[in-house]
Design an enzyme around this catalytic site. Structure first.
Site, PDB file in Angstrom:
ATOM      1  CE1 TYR A 177      -3.886   2.233   0.608  1.00 26.12           C
ATOM      2  CE2 TYR A 177      -2.700   3.060   2.663  1.00 26.12           C
ATOM      3  CZ  TYR A 177      -3.857   3.010   1.690  1.00 26.12           C
ATOM      4  OH  TYR A 177      -4.704   4.041   2.083  1.00 26.12           O
ATOM      5  CE  LYS A 181      -3.938   5.124  -1.114  1.00 29.37           C
ATOM      6  NZ  LYS A 181      -4.711   5.314  -2.122  1.00 29.37           N
ATOM      7  CB  THR A 211     -13.614   4.510   5.894  1.00 32.77           C
ATOM      8  OG1 THR A 211     -12.255   4.008   5.694  1.00 32.77           O
ATOM      9  CG2 THR A 211     -13.484   6.146   5.563  1.00 32.77           C
TER      10      THR A 211
END
Ligand code: NAD
Length: 309
Positions: A177, A181, A211
């Site tokens: 990730y 990113k 979230t």
């Protein structure tokens, strides 16, 4: 709605596509754009937190929310990490609303593992959804905007990409990730430099909000407060800057920049730039190079800590 003089909002008449807008940050962005008068294409493939197929199609629910509030929206259920899905996203905007003005790349998911345990498939899936999932919609939108510019209709087009603190500083357990990113930051810089001539501005955000992606890891720090208090980690706090970056004249001239956005705070990230330097004017020996490196490090500021280190 923001009063712009015509009473119709900061993004009145603009057509905005938001990827992964069925829930979380993307949903908040879609609703916020609609509240400022934009017509919104709400994309979401409707996958699980790890990217596994799921049966629900949350995009349709967001479209219904926007319509119930008097706005205009349509749902797009394609996979934005495929060329077909990215092309049909742009086509959905053009066919449905006659144009595309703003693309918000936001869709993604996680497969967290320490690097020694990271399966090749988990590397590929995360690089694919974030990095390729930014590149393909960007490329298809750019082709549309270049054609518009060549036809004498230079757009005030905007792209907002979604990076992360993991991409800026690194994050333990998120090697895939963090790399994806960080790649999005490089992509943003190049897109801004290449696409300005077609009237396209490209910026990136590194958000933080509560979230499904973060509630497991940051349940305590991101918990909703008592009634009446500022809900600092609500995804809706990130959307106002995204709406501004996706607007027309209001953000004119802002491109190739990265903003951290969370709660009530907006920070410009200043990025890599040359620090202390020594030029010997000839080739170093390894020992001399090491001494020079140590001297330079002694003069340089310490890097920000990797998340989770
Ligand atoms: N929540 C945070 O604090 C935080 C922090 C840094 C970065 N981000 C980034 O913000 C973005 C939104 O994250 P979120 O927290 O709202 O997560 P989320 O899981 O709530 O929403 C992501 C949405 O993307 C959709 N999606 C996944 N793959 C897709 C694909 N191939 N095509 C179309 N849709 C797809 C999912 O179905 C989901 O609805 C992500 O890029 C995430 O990495 C979030």
């Amino acid at each position: 709605m923001t009063d712009t003089g015509d009473g119709a909002g900061l993004c009145a008449g603009r057509v905005v596509a938001v990827t992964g807008a069925g829930r979380g940050l993307g949903r908040a962005h879609a609703l916020a754009f609609a509240a400022e008068g934009a017509k919104v294409v709400v994309n979401d493939l409707g996958v699980g937190l790890d990217g596994a197929p799921a049966s629900d199609s949350p995009a349709v629910q967001v479209v219904e929310e926007i319509r119930a509030a008097g706005g205009q929206a349509l749902a797009h259920g394609g996979d934005i990490a495929t060329s077909e899905g990215a092309a049909s996203l742009v086509a959905a905007a053009v066919d449905g609303f006659g144009r595309l003005d703003t693309l918000v790349n936001n869709a993604g998911f996680l497969r967290d593992r320490m690097l020694v345990n990271l399966a090749e498939d988990d590397w590929d899936a995360v690089m694919r959804v974030h990095l390729k999932g930014h590149f393909l919609p960007l490329q298809h939108a750019a082709a549309h905007w270049r054609a518009e510019a060549k036809a004498g209709r230079t757009p005030a087009a905007r792209v907002v990409n979604t990076s992360s603190g993991a991409g800026l500083l690194g994050s333990v357990g998120q090697g895939n990730y963090s790399a994806a990113k960080a790649g999005i930051l490089g992509l943003t810089l190049v897109a801004a430099a290449e696409m300005g001539r077609y009237g396209v501005q490209v910026n990136a955000i590194a958000p933080a909000a509560r979230t499904r992606m973060t509630e497991a890891t940051f349940a305590e720090t991101m918990a909703a407060p008592g009634e009446g208090a500022f809900d600092a980690m609500a995804p809706e706090n990130v959307s106002p800057l995204v709406v501004w970056l996706g607007s027309g004249a209001a953000c004119d001239g802002v491109t190739g920049r990265v903003f951290e956005v969370e709660a009530g705070r907006i920070t410009v990230m200043e990025g890599w730039r040359p620090g202390p330097t020594i030029d010997k004017g000839e080739r170093w020996t390894p020992t001399d190079a090491g001494e020079a490196a140590r001297e330079l490090l002694g003069r340089a500021g310490a890097p920000g800590a990797v998340y989770g280190a």
